[in-house]
Structure formats: C-alpha cells, structure tokens
Scaffold this active site. Structure first.
Site, short mmCIF file in Angstrom:
data_model
loop_
_atom_site.label_atom_id
_atom_site.label_comp_id
_atom_site.label_asym_id
_atom_site.label_seq_id
_atom_site.Cartn_x
_atom_site.Cartn_y
_atom_site.Cartn_z
N ASP A 105 0.86 -1.16 0.00
CA ASP A 105 0.00 0.00 0.00
C ASP A 105 0.91 1.23 0.00
OD1 ASP A 105 -2.35 1.59 0.35
OD2 ASP A 105 -1.94 1.65 2.50
N ASP A 164 -0.14 5.08 1.07
CA ASP A 164 -0.38 5.97 2.20
C ASP A 164 -0.44 5.16 3.50
OD1 ASP A 164 -1.80 8.82 0.96
OD2 ASP A 164 -1.67 7.06 -0.32
N ASP A 196 -1.85 -0.98 5.86
CA ASP A 196 -2.18 -0.54 7.22
C ASP A 196 -3.67 -0.45 7.47
OD1 ASP A 196 -2.22 1.77 5.43
OD2 ASP A 196 -2.58 2.95 7.24
#
Length: 224
Positions: free
Chosen positions: A16, A18, A174
């Site tokens: 991922d 961000d 996250d």
C-alpha cells in the site's frame, strides 16, 4: 511482530502507499484544513486526521462534515483534491526504515509493486518526489481498474504485471481493506501497525498473517 517462525521469502512484495510506504497524513490533513478554513469552519488536529488518512478524501471529509458530506460529496471532494494536488509533497516523507527495506528487497532480488486506492493522477504526481519509489515499475492505483481494494483485483493485476503468481506474493498495508484484499488474492498479508490505525480498530479481527511495527521487521519474517 506476530509471526515468530521464519518463513520462506516471497518472490514479490506489494505495498500500500499511504500509511505504509509514505507518511502522507500531514499533507492530507493540510488539504482538509484548507477546505475547512475556506468555509470558516473549525480545523482538524493531527491527532484527529492522522488515523483517518488511509481512508482518503471521503474518510477525512466525512469526519469533518458528518452527514453534510453525503449532500455535498462531489463539491467537497473536488475542493479537497485541488488543495491536496497543490501541496502534495510539502511534508510527506518515507516512513523511517522504508528506504532500507526497499534496498534489502532489491538486494535479495524480490520484486516490488505498489497497490494503492489513491487516484492515478495523484499517485503519478506524488511518487516521483521520492527516488526510492520512482524506480518501482508496477504501480496500480485506485482507478486503474473498475474496482479498488478491498476487491483483490488490483493486487492480482499487479502480480500479473510482475509475472509472479499471487501465492508467491506478500501484501503489506495498514488498513482492513488491505488485509481483506490480500487474503482474497491468496497472498500472505502483513499489517503495518506503524501506519494509520485508529485506537478503535480491532486489528486482531482483520486476520493478517503477520503484523509489524517497523518496516524493517518485514525482512526479519524470513531472515535469521
């Protein structure tokens, strides 16, 4: 790190963006506050917006505007994206350890890709600011395909472009949508606990195969 036994190294690691590779929260928060300030509304503090940063413009604006966001979503998102694009890399930086992690993956001949829900235009604008990321050839954005995470299709698309079967790939993110997408893509999933996780998130219920609190812990999952 939740997994103690050493594992076979992956052939590829998909990340991922961000909250996993880049700490984009300061610039995302600044864009939100630009929109709020233009309407003379109370600003949102870093402690409030940082856990929401992985949820993109919709998550940030919904937090600030509540039910009003649903009535004005197109208008507010347009204002947010304009403000963000204008100041996209002012405070954003790689998370500590990410540069070393990417170098170690390169040395071990492990392929790397980015799979993000960030719109392609913003991804292409942001990534070149960071030389360590600019060399990553396979980048799948939120609008590359008709669907985005938690659908597994973007992850499978990236694996296909790398020429590596999904079961030999790991996905690191996250957010719950990252873990869900990785599981459904039949990839080994790793939760980046150092990213944008709220105290209200029940991360144990997400079903990640492993959890890390620092990027370099990833390599230790398969290294002595």
């Amino acid at each position: 790190m939740s997994t103690q036994a050493k594992l076979a190294p992956p052939q590829a690691v998909l990340f991922d963006l961000d909250g996993t590779l880049l700490d984009t929260a300061p610039d995302l928060g600044a864009a939100l506050n630009t929109v709020l300030a233009a309407e003379q509304r109370p600003l949102v503090s870093p402690a409030e917006y940082t856990p929401l940063a992985s949820h993109g413009s919709a998550g940030l604006l919904r937090y600030a505007y509540g039910d009003e966001f649903e009535q004005r979503s197109d208008e507010l998102r347009s204002a947010f994206l304009d403000a963000y694009a204008a100041q996209i890399a002012v405070h954003t930086q790689l998370f500590d350890g990410v540069a070393d992690l990417l170098e170690q993956l390169h040395q071990q001949h492990i392929a790397v890709a980015i799979v993000t829900n960030k719109p392609q235009a913003l991804t292409q604008q942001l990534v070149p600011h960071y030389p360590q990321l600019a060399t990553i050839k396979v980048v799948v954005s939120g609008d590359t395909l008709p669907v985005a995470k938690p659908d597994p299709a973007p992850l499978l698309h990236a694996a296909s472009h790398l020429g590596i079967e999904a079961q030999h790939c790991w996905y690191v993110g996250d957010a719950e949508r990252d873990i869900e997408a990785g599981r459904h893509a039949n990839m080994f999933t790793v939760l980046a606990e150092y990213g944008y996780i709220s105290t209200n998130d029940n991360i144990q219920s997400w079903g990640a195969n492993a959890q890390i609190t620092h990027p370099l812990e990833l390599v230790r999952l398969w290294s002595n």
